[in-house]
Design a protein around this motif. Structure first.
Motif, PDB file in Angstrom:
ATOM      1  N   SER A 320       0.810  -1.503  -0.005  1.00  0.00           N
ATOM      2  CA  SER A 320      -0.284   0.458  -0.122  1.00  0.00           C
ATOM      3  C   SER A 320       0.696   1.213  -0.070  1.00  0.00           C
ATOM      4  O   SER A 320       0.479   2.347   0.144  1.00  0.00           O
ATOM      5  CB  SER A 320      -0.627  -0.191   1.006  1.00  0.00           C
ATOM      6  OG  SER A 320      -0.264  -0.472   2.741  1.00  0.00           O
ATOM      7  N   LYS A 321       1.681   0.861  -0.333  1.00  0.00           N
ATOM      8  CA  LYS A 321       2.966   2.325  -0.040  1.00  0.00           C
ATOM      9  C   LYS A 321       3.339   3.160  -1.290  1.00  0.00           C
ATOM     10  O   LYS A 321       3.084   1.983  -1.874  1.00  0.00           O
ATOM     11  CB  LYS A 321       4.869   1.730   0.606  1.00  0.00           C
ATOM     12  CG  LYS A 321       4.678   1.251   2.001  1.00  0.00           C
ATOM     13  CD  LYS A 321       5.737   0.961   1.976  1.00  0.00           C
ATOM     14  CE  LYS A 321       6.365   0.573   3.624  1.00  0.00           C
ATOM     15  NZ  LYS A 321       7.814   0.249   3.795  1.00  0.00           N
ATOM     16  N   PRO A 322       2.481   4.301  -1.264  1.00  0.00           N
ATOM     17  CA  PRO A 322       2.648   4.836  -2.596  1.00  0.00           C
ATOM     18  C   PRO A 322       3.742   5.079  -3.436  1.00  0.00           C
ATOM     19  O   PRO A 322       4.785   5.274  -2.174  1.00  0.00           O
ATOM     20  CB  PRO A 322       2.380   6.773  -2.425  1.00  0.00           C
ATOM     21  CG  PRO A 322       1.421   6.188  -0.491  1.00  0.00           C
ATOM     22  CD  PRO A 322       1.964   5.364  -0.028  1.00  0.00           C
ATOM     23  N   GLY A 323       3.753   4.773  -4.281  1.00  0.00           N
ATOM     24  CA  GLY A 323       4.569   5.053  -5.188  1.00  0.00           C
ATOM     25  C   GLY A 323       5.726   4.334  -5.146  1.00  0.00           C
ATOM     26  O   GLY A 323       7.370   3.998  -6.030  1.00  0.00           O
ATOM     27  N   HIS A 324       6.040   2.641  -4.162  1.00  0.00           N
ATOM     28  CA  HIS A 324       6.665   1.883  -4.110  1.00  0.00           C
ATOM     29  C   HIS A 324       7.354   0.962  -5.356  1.00  0.00           C
ATOM     30  O   HIS A 324       6.176   0.524  -6.201  1.00  0.00           O
ATOM     31  CB  HIS A 324       6.525   0.491  -3.532  1.00  0.00           C
ATOM     32  CG  HIS A 324       5.204  -0.237  -4.557  1.00  0.00           C
ATOM     33  ND1 HIS A 324       5.872  -1.274  -4.773  1.00  0.00           N
ATOM     34  CD2 HIS A 324       3.256  -0.149  -3.416  1.00  0.00           C
ATOM     35  CE1 HIS A 324       4.152  -1.959  -5.208  1.00  0.00           C
ATOM     36  NE2 HIS A 324       2.800  -0.717  -4.889  1.00  0.00           N
ATOM     37  N   PRO A 325       8.662   0.608  -5.559  1.00  0.00           N
ATOM     38  CA  PRO A 325       8.828   0.080  -6.679  1.00  0.00           C
ATOM     39  C   PRO A 325       8.357  -1.732  -6.708  1.00  0.00           C
ATOM     40  O   PRO A 325       7.463  -1.762  -5.697  1.00  0.00           O
ATOM     41  CB  PRO A 325      10.208   0.183  -6.845  1.00  0.00           C
ATOM     42  CG  PRO A 325      10.422   0.038  -5.444  1.00  0.00           C
ATOM     43  CD  PRO A 325       9.455   1.091  -4.411  1.00  0.00           C
TER      44      PRO A 325
END
Length: 476
Positions: A320-325
């Protein structure tokens, strides 16, 4: 002296035969005198979770006493018999001659009092021979396997040629504990098949396609780490010696191939309760185990936490982390691990919280001590546990899946014979679920069946073949 040695040898064979019976009933194979001693510790953990601490201690004490007493008592018995025989040589010679002649006749004719149990059995000689041969093969296998592991067609593949067809995708490789072919095809577990059919419809409604086949696991009844290392390494890991050899090497694993191609690699391992150096071999950037997943509830016998909590913790910590790889995640789920009771209740995702709800309110089923008195109840609990795990996976995709999700779901091995019966295969289901149709188009030549329920005619591969087939399908 001859009588004592012969008697002790017969006693040791009897103990080995008891070990064989135990291993055949749980792992569907005989005991390996060289490689299997390390498994006794794991067996003790499962026994303790099944019958309690007192029962496990009593079983260990009984087993040790039996292992010592049988060779000693048989040696004394043979010694006494030989003394009596020496005092009555003529009568002994006649009796032995008559018995030998009767044995030969019964062996030639194949006389059986009970079906499948010949009167003139060669079991003792066959047992000694087979285990002697097994010792030689086990000692020789290490070097042969090391040579096999050194040959790797993908070792030197450039990163820009690996897994290009999955660029930008979040790939989840999920092992469902003890999810075997019997769960799908045994009429007693028909509810599982119905759940898979309904799951296919639910996933399609959410925009996901899926295809399924079968893999043959190197183990049955237990030894999940052998199956997981087989799939990830592309090598047949069917014993602890092979596992130690490959995890001490620089073999390219499926995980390290993703890492090489610039994915973040994550292991979510609720069953890991202590140091896990193998994580470095597999090529994981981060490892979440019992101590780092943040679970505040009670365990469920062997299972440390419910699958629903495990998947939700992964969603919170990584996905759910925004912009995670792009993520490549390996997640062995544990709720369907024996003894399959008690089980967690299914909850709405927003009820799970930190897991403290599983201390009192979300536990169902009797204790293992009660359930394991009745094989029918054991099989029922097994079915319920698999249904819980599969429903968790389907619901996770519905609630948290996005356009970039690719999920590979498979069983690690069949459950023990108390569930499957004596003649079950080592096959397990495997499915690939994806929102992007192009992902499934890449495996159209595999002959897998549409949906998450493989059919009887779906192809069966050895589990060690999957790594190379997967890398070939999605790489240049």
């Amino acid at each position: 002296m001859v009588a004592v040695v012969a008697g002790a040898f017969l006693g040791v064979l009897a103990v080995v035969r008891i070990f064989d019976m135990g291993f055949l009933s749980v792992l569907d194979r005989p005991f390996d005198l060289v490689l299997d001693w390390v498994l006794l510790d794991d067996g003790l953990v499962v026994l303790r979770d099944s019958v309690g601490q007192a029962g496990a201690v009593a079983a260990v004490i009984g087993a040790v006493l039996l292992a010592v007493a049988v060779p000693v008592l048989v040696a004394f018995s043979v010694l006494r018999l030989s003394t009596v025989a020496a005092m009555h040589r003529t009568a002994t010679a006649r009796v032995v001659g008559a018995l030998a002649a009767a044995w030969v006749v019964c062996a030639v004719v194949g006389v059986q009092v009970v079906s499948g149990a010949p009167v003139a059995s060669r079991d003792t000689a066959a047992l000694a021979y087979s285990h002697g041969r097994q010792v030689v093969n086990s000692l020789r296998d290490r070097q042969e396997f090391a040579d096999e592991a050194a040959a790797d067609a993908f070792r030197n593949t450039p990163p820009d040629q690996l897994l290009g067809a999955l660029r930008g995708k979040d790939v989840m490789l999920v092992f469902v504990e003890s999810y075997g072919r019997s769960a799908v095809e045994d009429p007693e577990f028909a509810q599982v098949g119905g759940l898979l059919d309904e799951g296919t419809r639910r996933l399609a409604a959410a925009g996901y396609g899926s295809r399924s086949g079968w893999l043959t696991s190197p183990t049955s009844g237990g030894g999940s780490w052998l199956a997981q290392s087989t799939l990830l390494s592309g090598l047949w890991i069917n014993n602890q010696q092979r596992f130690r050899t490959v995890t001490s090497s620089d073999r390219l694993t499926l995980t390290s191939a993703f890492a090489k191609a610039s994915w973040d690699t994550v292991a979510v391992m609720p069953g890991i309760t202590r140091a896990w150096p193998e994580g470095h071999f597999y090529g994981f950037d981060r490892v979440y185990d019992l101590h780092t997943l943040g679970y505040r509830g009670l365990g469920f016998s062997w299972a440390t936490m419910p699958d629903q909590y495990t998947m939700l913790a992964f969603e919170r910590m990584e996905n759910s982390k925004p912009g995670h790889p792009p993520l490549m995640t390996v997640m062995p789920l544990v709720s369907s691990h024996g003894p399959w009771t008690p089980l967690p209740k299914w909850l709405d995702w927003d009820q799970v919280g930190d897991g403290s709800i599983y201390i009192n309110d979300a536990r169902v089923g009797d204790t293992p001590e009660e359930v394991w008195k009745d094989p029918e109840r054991v099989r029922t609990q097994y079915r319920l546990s698999v249904e819980y795990s599969l429903n968790t996976l389907i619901s996770y995709v519905e609630k948290f899946g996005d356009d970039n999700l690719v999920m590979v779901v498979l069983g690690d091995h069949q459950p023990a014979r108390i569930v499957t019966g004596a003649d079950a295969s080592h096959d397990v289901p495997i499915s690939i679920v994806a929102h992007d149709p192009a992902v499934l188009d890449r495996i159209s030549s595999w002959g897998w069946q549409d949906g998450i329920k493989p059919g009887p005619q779906s192809p069966v591969w050895r589990m060690d073949a999957f790594r190379d087939r997967f890398l070939t399908a999605y790489s240049r």
